[in-house]
Design a protein around this motif. Structure first.
Motif, PDB file in Angstrom:
ATOM      1  N   ILE A 259       2.152   9.204   0.328  1.00  0.00           N
ATOM      2  CA  ILE A 259       3.178  10.079  -0.284  1.00  0.00           C
ATOM      3  C   ILE A 259       4.575   9.496  -0.035  1.00  0.00           C
ATOM      4  CG2 ILE A 259       3.698  12.479  -0.848  1.00  0.00           C
ATOM      5  CD1 ILE A 259       1.416  13.401   0.850  1.00  0.00           C
ATOM      6  N   ALA A 260       4.717   8.187  -0.250  1.00  0.00           N
ATOM      7  CA  ALA A 260       5.991   7.511   0.000  1.00  0.00           C
ATOM      8  C   ALA A 260       6.471   6.870  -1.305  1.00  0.00           C
ATOM      9  CB  ALA A 260       5.802   6.434   1.065  1.00  0.00           C
ATOM     10  N   PRO A 261       7.789   6.705  -1.463  1.00  0.00           N
ATOM     11  CA  PRO A 261       8.285   6.085  -2.687  1.00  0.00           C
ATOM     12  C   PRO A 261       7.903   4.606  -2.800  1.00  0.00           C
ATOM     13  CG  PRO A 261      10.048   7.238  -1.530  1.00  0.00           C
ATOM     14  CD  PRO A 261       8.877   7.204  -0.600  1.00  0.00           C
ATOM     15  N   MET A 262       7.699   3.930  -1.673  1.00  0.00           N
ATOM     16  CA  MET A 262       7.446   2.487  -1.726  1.00  0.00           C
ATOM     17  C   MET A 262       6.642   2.063  -0.504  1.00  0.00           C
ATOM     18  SD  MET A 262       7.667  -0.123  -3.536  1.00  0.00           S
ATOM     19  CE  MET A 262       8.698   0.313  -4.926  1.00  0.00           C
ATOM     20  N   GLY A 263       5.788   1.037  -0.675  1.00  0.00           N
ATOM     21  CA  GLY A 263       5.091   0.498   0.488  1.00  0.00           C
ATOM     22  C   GLY A 263       3.638   0.181   0.209  1.00  0.00           C
ATOM     23  N   ALA A 264       3.083  -0.678   1.036  1.00  0.00           N
ATOM     24  CA  ALA A 264       1.664  -1.040   0.996  1.00  0.00           C
ATOM     25  C   ALA A 264       1.343  -1.769   2.288  1.00  0.00           C
ATOM     26  CB  ALA A 264       1.354  -1.931  -0.203  1.00  0.00           C
ATOM     27  N   PHE A 265       0.061  -1.993   2.522  1.00  0.00           N
ATOM     28  CA  PHE A 265      -0.300  -2.812   3.686  1.00  0.00           C
ATOM     29  C   PHE A 265      -1.584  -3.573   3.433  1.00  0.00           C
ATOM     30  CE2 PHE A 265      -3.931  -0.938   6.041  1.00  0.00           C
ATOM     31  CZ  PHE A 265      -4.099   0.242   5.341  1.00  0.00           C
ATOM     32  N   ILE A 266      -1.742  -4.627   4.247  1.00  0.00           N
ATOM     33  CA  ILE A 266      -2.995  -5.382   4.320  1.00  0.00           C
ATOM     34  C   ILE A 266      -3.532  -5.163   5.723  1.00  0.00           C
ATOM     35  CG2 ILE A 266      -4.033  -7.697   4.315  1.00  0.00           C
ATOM     36  CD1 ILE A 266      -1.611  -8.594   2.616  1.00  0.00           C
ATOM     37  N   GLY A 267      -4.836  -4.874   5.825  1.00  0.00           N
ATOM     38  CA  GLY A 267      -5.460  -4.802   7.138  1.00  0.00           C
ATOM     39  C   GLY A 267      -6.650  -5.735   7.161  1.00  0.00           C
TER      40      GLY A 267
END
Ligand SMILES: *Cc1c(COP(=O)(O)O)cnc(C)c1O
Length: 460
Positions: A259-267
């Motif tokens: 629920i954020a305007p921007m962002g991602a991650f790799i795990g």
């Protein structure tokens, strides 16, 4: 008892109220492509649930306390803690959005000529596989082909087809198995834990890495607690942790379930794979402790990841989608069943049988929703998935002519959705009045973002 959202509205934004004449002008100026509409001409925006959710007071408070240190900021450690708790992956990297995560991970796992197998690759995911000279092959389960059945896990991968491919002559070329939860390209349908466990076993047997595309990990977990035998007593957080625990790693856009305007991650778990991702991230996204994100984004994500797993929030969100699905059905329009959580997919082909695929019934319905009510959504049919010749003529239609109504998180109320259903009901009363379209101009790839269309008179 009716579910209700576990929050009240404290900051609001006005939405534009327009006339039909204004909308006709705006859509013509946009070349009949909703992606070209200025947002101030849109009343209810159901184009996407990505980055469009309302942030909470707690997220904004966390953002205000963000630490903008270049390396090792406090915000990064809060981001890490939230993802460590959720995923258990040894190596976690922030990147600016999901497609960057795809590009970075796939450049480390795939090389030209390899095959990526999936329940369904999302469009940017497919593009990132293909840009590496690889093949993105979708193996949805057979149940997914029946839009009207109420099978609970139509997002599952076809395990027989997966095993046949891994064991067959092309098996050596398979570079990864990537399971999208929920299956966005496949009607937003969930994937069962039984399916994920079976994928894990097959990947172990054939020595292929197994990744999740986990943009909607919480919504998938919620549907598992509702629909999968043995999971009724689990919390969404427990299900989500179990799902991450089955995979070798993941990519995830955080513009959806954080629920954020921007962002991602790799795990990832593997140290060598992590090292290769890290080098790429530092060269193309940013240092490994911010990865192209501002510190306040890291903090909004860390807080959002906790809020999204609240069962009361997920129950209310799924309830909203079910309620809208009921209203849409009462309006005389079929959806891909059963209703998912992040979007409803309208069966435009069935509503507008007099409009052939080469005149784009899905696009016709999406345009009419805008013209009649200022509602913006997107076609998922022949315009998006069909094959065209160089003269922009449709040569191979898509299997279905759908319109996706994406539901932004915490943004619209039931009254907004009742309005959407009213507009749809009016259209469904006189489907013969809906205009048809032809392609005026289109680029060779990622057509739907850039094409322009021409309106043809209704056939009725
Ligand atoms: C949105 C999405 C992506 C891409 O993420 P972005 O943050 O938009 O770049 C990838 N996969 C799925 C399933 C998505 O829904």
């Amino acid at each position: 008892m009716k579910s209700f959202p576990p929050y009240r509205i404290q900051v609001v934004k006005d939405i534009p109220i327009t006339t039909r004449a204004e909308r006709e002008q705006a859509l013509a100026r946009a070349g009949y492509n909703a992606f070209n509409l200025p947002a101030d001409a849109v009343t209810i925006d159901l184009l996407t649930d990505s980055g469009t959710g309302a942030v909470s007071a707690a997220q904004e408070a966390a953002a205000a306390a963000a630490d903008r240190s270049y390396a090792g900021s406090e915000s990064y450690y809060r981001f890490r803690a939230a993802l460590d708790e959720l995923t258990g992956f040894e190596h976690v990297f922030p990147v600016h959005q999901g497609r960057a995560a795809e590009r970075v991970l796939f450049s480390a796992t795939l090389s030209a000529g390899r095959i990526s197998l999936s329940n369904t690759h999302f469009d940017t995911t497919r593009a990132n596989v293909e840009l590496l000279g690889c093949e993105a092959r979708d193996l949805p389960c057979p149940e997914a082909a029946d839009l009207d059945s109420d099978e609970p896990f139509k997002g599952d991968v076809d395990l027989d087809a997966l095993e046949r491919t891994l064991a067959g002559p092309e098996g050596d070329r398979v570079g990864q198995v990537l399971i999208t939860i929920t299956n966005n390209g496949g009607g937003g349908q969930p994937v069962s834990m039984a399916n994920l466990r079976a994928v894990r076993a097959l990947c172990d047997r054939y020595g292929v890495p197994f990744f999740l595309d986990a943009a909607r990990f919480a919504e998938n977990a919620w549907l598992v607690t509702r629909r999968e035998p043995g999971y009724g007593g689990h919390s969404p957080a427990e299900v989500a942790r179990e799902a991450f625990g089955l995979a070798d790693g993941c990519v995830a856009s955080l513009k959806k379930d954080a629920i954020a305007p921007m962002g991602a991650f790799i795990g990832v778990r593997d140290a060598e794979l992590a090292r290769r991702c890290e080098v790429n991230i530092i060269a193309t996204e940013g240092f490994r402790t911010y990865g192209g994100l501002a510190a306040h984004d890291l903090d909004r994500v860390a807080q959002g990841l906790r809020e999204v797993l609240d069962p009361n929030y997920l129950r209310a969100r799924a309830g909203e989608a079910e309620q809208l699905a009921g209203l849409v059905n009462e309006a005389g329009v079929d959806i891909v069943r059963p209703a998912g959580v992040h979007a409803l997919y309208l069966n435009a082909g069935r509503l507008l049988p007099h409009i052939p695929p080469h005149e784009f019934p899905g696009h016709s319905l999406a345009c009419e929703l805008y013209l009649a009510g200022g509602i913006r959504c997107v076609e998922l049919g022949s315009l998006y998935l069909g094959e065209f010749d160089e003269g922009h003529n449709l040569v191979a239609p898509a299997p279905f002519e759908l319109v996706r109504m994406a539901l932004p998180r915490r943004t619209y109320t039931r009254a907004h959705y009742e309005y959407v259903a009213d507009v749809l009901a009016d259209i469904a009363k006189h489907p013969e009045r809906v205009a048809r379209y032809r392609v005026a101009d289109a680029p060779p790839i990622l057509r739907h973002f850039k094409m322009t269309m021409e309106q043809l008179p209704a056939r009725g």
